[in-house]
Write a protein that holds these residues in place. Structure first.
Motif, PDB file in Angstrom:
ATOM      1  N   UNK A 150       0.821  -1.216   0.000  1.00  0.00           N
ATOM      2  CA  UNK A 150       0.000   0.000   0.000  1.00  0.00           C
ATOM      3  C   UNK A 150       0.857   1.270   0.000  1.00  0.00           C
ATOM      4  N   UNK A 151       1.993   1.231   0.658  1.00  0.00           N
ATOM      5  CA  UNK A 151       2.882   2.396   0.676  1.00  0.00           C
ATOM      6  C   UNK A 151       3.432   2.657  -0.718  1.00  0.00           C
ATOM      7  N   UNK A 152       3.916   1.616  -1.387  1.00  0.00           N
ATOM      8  CA  UNK A 152       4.433   1.800  -2.750  1.00  0.00           C
ATOM      9  C   UNK A 152       3.354   2.372  -3.651  1.00  0.00           C
ATOM     10  N   UNK A 153       2.174   1.810  -3.611  1.00  0.00           N
ATOM     11  CA  UNK A 153       1.084   2.275  -4.472  1.00  0.00           C
ATOM     12  C   UNK A 153       0.752   3.729  -4.170  1.00  0.00           C
ATOM     13  N   UNK A 154       0.600   4.065  -2.909  1.00  0.00           N
ATOM     14  CA  UNK A 154       0.233   5.431  -2.539  1.00  0.00           C
ATOM     15  C   UNK A 154       1.308   6.436  -2.932  1.00  0.00           C
TER      16      UNK A 154
ATOM     17  N   UNK B 277      -5.772   3.876  -2.300  1.00  0.00           N
ATOM     18  CA  UNK B 277      -5.029   2.708  -1.824  1.00  0.00           C
ATOM     19  C   UNK B 277      -5.781   1.931  -0.748  1.00  0.00           C
ATOM     20  N   UNK B 278      -6.508   2.619   0.085  1.00  0.00           N
ATOM     21  CA  UNK B 278      -7.226   1.925   1.165  1.00  0.00           C
ATOM     22  C   UNK B 278      -8.414   1.100   0.651  1.00  0.00           C
ATOM     23  N   UNK B 279      -8.805   1.308  -0.589  1.00  0.00           N
ATOM     24  CA  UNK B 279      -9.928   0.562  -1.170  1.00  0.00           C
ATOM     25  C   UNK B 279      -9.490  -0.552  -2.118  1.00  0.00           C
ATOM     26  N   UNK B 280      -8.212  -0.708  -2.325  1.00  0.00           N
ATOM     27  CA  UNK B 280      -7.713  -1.747  -3.229  1.00  0.00           C
ATOM     28  C   UNK B 280      -7.803  -3.096  -2.518  1.00  0.00           C
TER      29      UNK B 280
END
Length: 164
Positions: free
Chosen positions: A40-44, A119-122
């Protein structure tokens, strides 16, 4: 040496150097740091980078590199300074190839990352990360290499233009 030709060649060299440096920074610091982070960090972070990078300074360097390298070639050919043409052609080809990699790989992956949503909804961030990182990182290595080649060719053109 005509001052306009020299100024354009110097400006092209600086802009290509800035672009190569940006891609290099991602190769040696940003992506290795994100590789050590959770999905999630990488994506965000990359979603935020993809928005932040679309700005006047980046676009000036990224597109100005192409325009000024092409203009330097045209000006040198028009002035009869054809001995500088081979490294300018090589620089232009390398930079155009970088644009192809960017347009065919990096930008579509950036857009797919954006379409993944907040990201929190992926539902499966690991899959989103794999789909992005597995292709984006190698493509960025190619962009770095191609821009570095273009930079080296422009530096060689500067050396040759000083001999005219």
């Amino acid at each position: 040496m005509d001052i306009a030709r020299l100024a354009v060649l110097i400006a092209a060299t600086v802009l290509v150097g800035l672009t190569a440096g940006l891609f290099f920074a991602f190769d040696v610091s940003v992506m290795p740091a994100l590789r050590r982070s959770d999905d999630r960090t990488l994506i965000q972070v990359m979603q935020r980078v993809n928005v932040a990078i679309v700005n006047g300074l980046f676009l000036t360097a990224f597109l100005g590199s192409l325009l000024l390298t092409a203009l330097a070639l045209v000006l040198h050919l028009a002035s009869g300074a054809g001995s500088v043409a081979p490294p300018l052609i090589a620089a232009l080809v390398a930079y155009v190839l970088q644009l192809v990699v960017t347009g065919r790989v990096n930008i579509p992956l950036n857009n797919a990352l954006d379409r993944a949503g907040p990201v929190e909804r992926i539902a499966d961030p690991a899959a989103v990360r794999r789909a992005f990182e597995s292709r984006w990182v190698p493509a960025n290595h190619w962009r770095t290499l191609l821009c570095t080649i273009a930079l080296g060719c422009l530096a060689w053109a500067l050396v040759l233009s000083g001999r005219l």
